[in-house]
Structure formats: structure tokens, C-alpha cells
Design a protein around this motif. Structure first.
Motif, short mmCIF file in Angstrom:
data_model
loop_
_atom_site.label_atom_id
_atom_site.label_comp_id
_atom_site.label_asym_id
_atom_site.label_seq_id
_atom_site.Cartn_x
_atom_site.Cartn_y
_atom_site.Cartn_z
N ASN A 316 -19.91 -15.59 40.41
CA ASN A 316 -20.58 -16.69 41.11
C ASN A 316 -22.08 -16.70 40.89
O ASN A 316 -22.77 -17.61 41.34
N GLY A 318 -23.16 -16.57 37.73
CA GLY A 318 -23.29 -17.07 36.37
C GLY A 318 -23.08 -16.05 35.28
O GLY A 318 -23.35 -16.33 34.11
N ASN A 415 -14.25 -20.13 41.71
CA ASN A 415 -15.49 -19.65 42.35
C ASN A 415 -15.18 -18.73 43.54
O ASN A 415 -15.88 -18.73 44.55
N ARG A 441 -19.27 -29.25 40.14
CA ARG A 441 -20.34 -28.34 39.74
C ARG A 441 -19.76 -27.38 38.72
O ARG A 441 -18.54 -27.22 38.60
N SER A 442 -20.61 -26.73 37.98
CA SER A 442 -20.14 -25.72 37.03
C SER A 442 -19.38 -24.63 37.79
O SER A 442 -19.83 -24.17 38.85
N SER A 443 -18.25 -24.22 37.24
CA SER A 443 -17.34 -23.34 37.98
C SER A 443 -16.55 -22.44 37.03
O SER A 443 -16.46 -22.71 35.83
N TRP A 444 -15.98 -21.40 37.59
CA TRP A 444 -15.00 -20.61 36.86
C TRP A 444 -13.65 -20.74 37.55
O TRP A 444 -13.58 -20.90 38.77
N TYR A 471 -14.35 -20.61 31.90
CA TYR A 471 -15.67 -21.00 32.39
C TYR A 471 -15.90 -22.49 32.10
O TYR A 471 -15.83 -22.91 30.93
N TYR A 473 -18.46 -25.69 32.41
CA TYR A 473 -19.86 -26.03 32.61
C TYR A 473 -20.06 -27.55 32.55
O TYR A 473 -19.53 -28.22 31.66
N ILE A 479 -23.39 -21.60 36.55
CA ILE A 479 -22.58 -21.26 37.73
C ILE A 479 -23.47 -20.42 38.62
O ILE A 479 -23.87 -19.31 38.26
#
Length: 531
Positions: A316, A318, A415, A441-444, A471, A473, A479
Motif C-alpha cells: 500500500n 507503492g 489494497n 485509484r491505482s491499486s494492487w 499491479y 496503475y 499506489i
């Protein structure tokens, strides 16, 4: 019986003879043993190695001569056999069970051993899945062939039988120190980082290195892919030349990476809290931020939720990090964690090679498991991959699992939060989930499986599997979750506090050098908070 009167008189000689004959007829005669011969084969009739449980109707476990008798944490005895075995056994009913890793359905049979005869039996192990056929090769990154003074002495032949029996395709046998001893085991097996000559195309035995911080200030790391050993092997070891908490693990980690190695932090926290206690991966968030670490053993004979706690925090913030698994097995002990009972599966190209396996491992093309086999795709991308989006949108995530041990639930985790879950079906052997995930939002995104306790989950309290992330983006957005960065900063501050009071530094200059290193790593997380 007590005799009185006439019957109490001494018996005449001929009566004594009759009594002796009668006693001989009535006394039980021990039966001669029989011989049991067992073959373990696959569906094509080819011999395969396996873990064997062998019990007799009289209740005693049976172990062939020359095999290593081992005992599970539940008290069951077992051994490993390379395709066939034989032994003498008392007459009676015998139960034979064969287990081979996570990709074969266990097989069991009963037969009767007859005195002075040979009884033959065969067990056929049928595949649940063939992971190597699709490029997935299992490994254990934390195995010790010999680790206890005065215990068994494991040879590479012994290690190969066990690796084949547990279906471990890449066995990372770590040379390392133990306990309060300033002694390093298994350096005699080191082959300049190459697989041992006994290795087969499908089973690689590779001696690598563990660096242990004995004082529990920093943690333990595995150096995978080294061609020469890195010094020091251990730090913080009282009554040795390496008694200091110096250097930090960053130094041997970077020395290994200079050789092209991959660095993994081993057996992290047993409970999610600011770190106190032994074997916590306390330096891990610092080294990950500074590029000195690549992976974390989120599955390692511990509380798996606790093992994932710091993993989710750094993701979380990045940072990319491979989900890894190691058993910390001590193969020279009869009762220890079992090698390969936790595995990391790596997607790699054919044919299997150690360099290729490590490349896939470092890239995060992995999932970890103590039983369930797990697949994840996000928009068709597998773990370790990146998805670049021009703007927020919905992504399709699909996760599937198959298992020889029962599963309860399969989950999608984004996340660090469960965003979707589904119950396992078919008596817990199948689990599937597919969802449309809106990403703003950018997330995993990762997949996770839970299951109940089971005797075949050898080292852990319950079944578990977890993928490395995909991942995702949006534009150039990182992230980044400031609250998680604050948690990591508090973690680092606690270690710095311990460094400031540690008596294990030869000089203030060395203490200050390590503290400066931790503050350098801390600065990365401060940047996330400022964003």
C-alpha cells in the motif's frame, strides 16, 4: 488354583509329563513375520516417490530398514520412499497411504500380511493438476539439510528422496548458523551456486545461504542466486566475533545482490503489532524501500494473517514485493517442520532452470500455498504483471483454486481489503470467483484462499494460499496510502529506539551508521505521507 486334600499331594512323574505336554499345546506360538512389498506409481504406471504412512492392525507404525522415520505435529509416523519399498511385518492387516505434494490425490489401500509369505500392493497417485505443464514450478526457499548438532546427517541423496517425495521442484538448501553456536552447517555441499550434481531436470537441489541476526534486532534473510558465500553469516551472536548488531542485514543483502542474487525476508511476525520478539522481519520495510529486499515469506509455519500484515502495508506504499514461502525445515530432525509443506509456485519458462526460476520469483510471478492450488487473472494478466490504465475503469478479476485438502473460502483482495469472496464447493475441493472491480485509484489485486485444519496441512493451523499481486496503475499515479505509511514509520521508529539502547555496538559510529540507514528507509514512507 490352590489344591487341598488328595489333589495337594505331589504328582507322580508320568502325571508331570502329561501336564507339561498339555501346557506346551496350550501355550501360544509366535507367528513368523511376512514380507510386504509396495509399489507407488502414477497413472501411467511409472514409479514415483511419495510420503508414506504405514500402520498395522496391532497399532504400531511400520518403517522400512534404512528409511528415516519422521513424525508429524499430530503424532503420525511417516517416511519417504522412492517408488517402491519392502519390509518384514507381523501377520495382520496393514494400511498404506501415499501422499505427494499438492498436485496428486492421496492414495490409500489395505492389505493382509501373511506369515512366511510375500504380500504385494500397489498405490496409484492420480494428478489433481499438472502445474509444470503450464510453467508453474514449486519451491521451498527455506530448507536446512543439517541444522542440529548430534542429529541425523542428511546427505544430498537423502535430500533428493525427500524433495521428490514432497514434489519440490526447487529446493533451496540454506547453509546457516544455529542457536547459540557460532557454527555454519552445510558449506561442504555448496556448488558455487549451481544445482547439486544429483539434481534431475525436474528436481533441483541448490545450496544457498541464510544470514541470521541472532539478537532478533533485524530478522533473517535468504540469499538466493549467489555464486559465493557472503560474510558475515550471522550477526548479534554473543560469545562470537560477530557479537554486534553490526552490520545491519542491508550490507550482506546488497553484497548478494551485487552477485545478481534475490533477497527474501524469512518467517516474519507471529502477530500484527509494532515488533517485539524473536524472528520478526524488523528490517524488512527498510530494505524493501532501499532496494535490498525482493520478497517476504508470508507463508512460513505461522499465523498467516499476521504474516500478511506488513506485506499489505508495504504494498500500500507503492512497493512491489514477491509473495514467498519457506518452511524453515530442519531435515536432520525426525520431528520438525516438513520441507515443502509450504511452497511457493513460480511461473517460469521451460525447461526448468534455477536462473529462470529465480527470475520469475523476483518478478513476482508467484503464489504460495500449504495445499490449495491457486490461479489469478486480472484482465487476463497473472501475478507480477502490470496493467496501465489511462483513466479509472472496471477490471475483471478471476480466481480459481483446486485442492486435495478442504477449502472454505476464496477471496479477492485489493489494497489489503477483501473486495469479494465465494464459498468453496464440491466438498471444499473447488473454489472459483469472478468479479468486476471498479478501480478509482491505482491499486494492487491479489487472490487468497482459506480452509480448515487438516492432518495433511503439515506445518500450519489451517489451509492457506495467496498470490502475488497484479499491479494496476491509473496514469502516473502511485499506489499510496498515507495511513499505512504512518504505520510503517511507527514500526521503523520502534526499531530505531531499540538501536539507540542496544549494548551490542563496538562504537557509537557503528550505531549511528545503522540508525542513519533506517532513517534513510524511513524517508521513503515519509514521502508517501506528504503526498
Amino acid at each position: 488354583m490352590v489344591f487341598t486334600g488328595e489333589m495337594a499331594r505331589p504328582l507322580k512323574p508320568w502325571l508331570l509329563l502329561l501336564a507339561a505336554i498339555a501346557g506346551a499345546v496350550q501355550a501360544p506360538v509366535a507367528e513368523s513375520p511376512g514380507r510386504l512389498w509396495v509399489r507407488i506409481q502414477d497413472e501411467q504406471g511409472r514409479p514415483v516417490a511419495a510420503r508414506i504412512y504405514l500402520s498395522h492392525s496391532q497399532g504400531a507404525p511400520l518403517i522400512p530398514s534404512g528409511s528415516i522415520a519422521r513424525q508429524s505435529r499430530t503424532g503420525e509416523y511417516y517416511f519417504h520412499a522412492g517408488g517402491a519399498f519392502q519390509l518384514e511385518a507381523p501377520p495382520g492387516r496393514v494400511t498404506v497411504e501415499a501422499v505427494k505434494g499438492f498436485e496428486y490425490v492421496p492414495a490409500k489401500t489395505q492389505t493382509v500380511v501373511v506369515s512366511d509369505r510375500t504380500t504385494a500392493a500397489a498405490l496409484t497417485l492420480r494428478r489433481l493438476a499438472n502445474m509444470p505443464s503450464s510453467g508453474w514450478h514449486s519451491g521451498d526457499v527455506h530448507m536446512h539439510a543439517n541444522h542440529v548438532p548430534g542429529a541425523l546427517y542428511m546427505t544430498m541423496d537423502d535430500c533428493l528422496v525427500l524433495a521428490k517425495g514432497e514434489d519440490i521442484h526447487v529446493s533451496n538448501l540454506l547453509a546457516g548458523s544455529v542457536g547459540v553456536l557460532a557454527h555454519v552447517f552445510d558449506t561442504e555441499f555448496f556448488n558455487d551456486g549451481k544445482p547439486d550434481p544429483l539434481s534431475t531436470p525436474d528436481h533441483l537441489l541448490v545450496v544457498q545461504q541464510e544470514v541470521r541476526n541472532v539478537s532478533a534486532m533485524y530478522g533473517h534473510i535468504a540469499l538466493l542466486g549467489i555464486s559465493r558465500f557472503v560474510e558475515p553469516f550471522f550477526i548479534g551472536q554473543s560469545r562470537s566475533a560477530n557479537w554486534e548488531d553490526y552490520p545491519a542485514l542491508y550490507a550482506p543483502a546488497m553484497a548478494a545482490k551485487a552477485q545478481g542474487a534475490v533477497v527474501t525476508y524469512l518467517h516474519p511476525a507471529n502477530k500484527p503489532e509494532i515488533p517485539v520478539g524473536d524472528h520478526l522481519a524488523r528490517e524488512f520495510p527498510v530494505d524493501l524501500a532501499l532496494g535490498a529486499a525482493d520478497a517476504l515469506d508470508i507463508l512460513s509455519n505461522m499465523d498467516e494473517e499476521a504474516g500478511c500484515w506488513m506485506y499489505y502495508r508495504v504494498l500500500n506504499c507503492g512497493l512491489k514485493c514477491t509473495a514467498s514461502a519457506g518452511t524453515d525445515s530442519q531435515m536432520d530432525q525426525r520431528r520438525s517442520a516438513l520441507s515443502g509443506a509450504s511452497k511457493v509456485y513460480v511461473k517460469t519458462s521451460a525447461p526448468l532452470s534455477y536462473a529462470g526460476w529465480l527470475a520469475g520469483y523476483k518478478a513476482g510471478r508467484t503464489f504460495v500455498s500449504n495445499g490449495p492450488l491457486l490461479w489469478l487473472e486480472v484482465e487476463g494478466k497473472e501475478p507480477g504483471a502490470e496493467i496501465q490504465l489511462a483513466a479509472p475503469r472496471t477490471l475483471r478479476a478471476v480466481a480459481k483454486a483446486r485442492s486435495v485438502v478442504p477449502m472454505s473460502t476464496i477471496e479477492l483482495v485489493a489494497n489489503g481489503e477483501v473486495v469479494a469472496s465465494a464459498a468453496a464447493t464440491e466438498n471444499g475441493t473447488v473454489a472459483e470467483i469472478a468479479r468486476e472491480l471498479p478501480l478509482n485509484r491505482s491499486s494492487w489485486v491479489a487472490a487468497r484462499v482459506w480452509g480448515p485444519a487438516n492432518r495433511l496441512v503439515m506445518n500450519d493451523a489451517r489451509a492457506f494460499a495467496h498470490s502475488s499481486p497484479v499491479y494496476c496503475y491509473i496514469g502516473k499515479q502511485k499506489i499510496a496510502f498515507p495511513e499505512d505509511a504512518k504505520t510503517v514509520i511507527a514500526w521503523i521508529d520502534r526499531v530505531v529506539q531499540d538501536l539507540e539502547t542496544s549494548p551490542r555496538f563496538a562504537s557509537e559510529a557503528r550505531r549511528n551508521e545503522v540508525i542513519a540507514l533506517f532513517k534513510k528507509g524511513r524517508a521513503y514512507y515519509e514521502g508517501i505521507v506528504r503526498q
